[in-house]
Design a protein around this motif. Structure first.
Motif, mmCIF file in Angstrom:
data_model
loop_
_atom_site.group_PDB
_atom_site.id
_atom_site.type_symbol
_atom_site.label_atom_id
_atom_site.label_comp_id
_atom_site.label_asym_id
_atom_site.label_seq_id
_atom_site.Cartn_x
_atom_site.Cartn_y
_atom_site.Cartn_z
ATOM 1 N N LEU A 31 -16.508 -77.742 78.523
ATOM 2 C CA LEU A 31 -17.107 -78.224 79.764
ATOM 3 C C LEU A 31 -16.405 -77.616 80.963
ATOM 4 C CD1 LEU A 31 -19.163 -80.358 80.914
ATOM 5 C CD2 LEU A 31 -17.233 -81.955 81.007
ATOM 6 N N LEU A 32 -17.180 -77.180 81.954
ATOM 7 C CA LEU A 32 -16.635 -76.708 83.229
ATOM 8 C C LEU A 32 -16.719 -77.849 84.233
ATOM 9 C CD1 LEU A 32 -18.358 -73.203 83.404
ATOM 10 C CD2 LEU A 32 -16.028 -73.737 82.630
ATOM 11 N N VAL A 33 -15.593 -78.158 84.862
ATOM 12 C CA VAL A 33 -15.519 -79.235 85.844
ATOM 13 C C VAL A 33 -14.913 -78.658 87.123
ATOM 14 C CG1 VAL A 33 -14.447 -81.463 86.403
ATOM 15 C CG2 VAL A 33 -15.243 -81.009 84.057
ATOM 16 N N PRO A 34 -15.646 -78.671 88.232
ATOM 17 C CA PRO A 34 -15.084 -78.145 89.476
ATOM 18 C C PRO A 34 -14.144 -79.151 90.145
ATOM 19 C CG PRO A 34 -17.316 -78.890 89.854
ATOM 20 C CD PRO A 34 -17.057 -79.055 88.380
ATOM 21 N N LEU A 68 -20.009 -83.637 88.583
ATOM 22 C CA LEU A 68 -19.732 -85.024 88.964
ATOM 23 C C LEU A 68 -18.748 -85.715 88.022
ATOM 24 C CD1 LEU A 68 -23.379 -86.046 89.893
ATOM 25 C CD2 LEU A 68 -21.562 -85.212 91.400
ATOM 26 N N ALA A 69 -18.175 -84.984 87.077
ATOM 27 C CA ALA A 69 -17.243 -85.587 86.125
ATOM 28 C C ALA A 69 -15.985 -86.097 86.817
ATOM 29 C CB ALA A 69 -16.877 -84.587 85.036
ATOM 30 N N LEU A 70 -15.523 -85.362 87.804
ATOM 31 C CA LEU A 70 -14.299 -85.683 88.533
ATOM 32 C C LEU A 70 -14.675 -85.915 89.985
ATOM 33 C CD1 LEU A 70 -11.149 -85.707 88.132
ATOM 34 C CD2 LEU A 70 -11.190 -83.281 88.704
ATOM 35 N N VAL A 71 -14.116 -86.953 90.597
ATOM 36 C CA VAL A 71 -14.416 -87.245 92.000
ATOM 37 C C VAL A 71 -13.126 -87.338 92.804
ATOM 38 C CG1 VAL A 71 -16.590 -88.443 91.498
ATOM 39 C CG2 VAL A 71 -14.463 -89.757 91.635
ATOM 40 N N ARG A 72 -13.264 -87.050 94.091
ATOM 41 C CA ARG A 72 -12.147 -87.224 95.020
ATOM 42 C C ARG A 72 -12.358 -88.574 95.675
ATOM 43 N NH1 ARG A 72 -8.820 -83.017 98.481
ATOM 44 N NH2 ARG A 72 -9.196 -81.834 96.639
#
Length: 150
Positions: A31-34, A68-72
């Motif tokens: 998976l690519l997570v920005p 949207l996997a990681l959020v700030r």
């Protein structure tokens, strides 16, 4: 190029970056997570440059992309004028995973435009691993090298 993408609105540059990055993406990523932007910065800029690169990289490699996997979770000031310790302090606790199942047991490719001190990617990696990611590989377009002492 990174500055033109990030601050100049030249979003097509993300495709060029992904084309150059794709050949060196390691096998085995699930998976690519920005690296996420805070919603206020996203609103003011109009796009997340890491997500644009990640999407283009997904199209080239076939690796799924989840912007949207990681959020700030909180806004942070721009890091460009801060040293390494200040950067680390600024981003500590600024990221979260709304749904751990998205990354659990998966090999993650964390996508960013520029790696400077590693503070942002370290903070993201910490939360991804703590929430069950199998591994995290940093994928960035450019790296800022420390200045040599003369």
């Amino acid at each position: 190029m990174a500055l033109r993408l990030k601050y100049g609105g030249r979003i097509g540059i993300a495709v060029t970056m992904a084309a150059r990055m794709a050949p060196i993406v390691p096998d085995g990523l699930d998976l690519l997570v920005p690296v996420p932007l805070h919603r206020w910065r996203l609103w003011s800029r109009g796009y997340n440059q890491a997500a644009l690169i990640g999407g283009a990289l997904a199209r080239r490699t076939g690796i799924p992309h989840d912007p949207l996997a990681l959020v700030r979770t909180r806004a942070t000031p721009p890091l460009r004028d801060l040293g390494g310790r200040e950067r680390a302090r600024t981003v500590r606790g600024a990221f979260a995973l709304p749904d751990e199942a998205r990354v659990a047991g998966r090999a993650i490719g964390l996508v960013d435009d520029v790696y400077t001190s590693g503070a942002t990617t370290d903070a993201c990696t910490r939360i991804l691993l703590a929430r069950g990611a199998q591994s995290v590989t940093i994928l960035c377009w450019a790296r800022v090298l420390p200045e040599a002492d003369d």
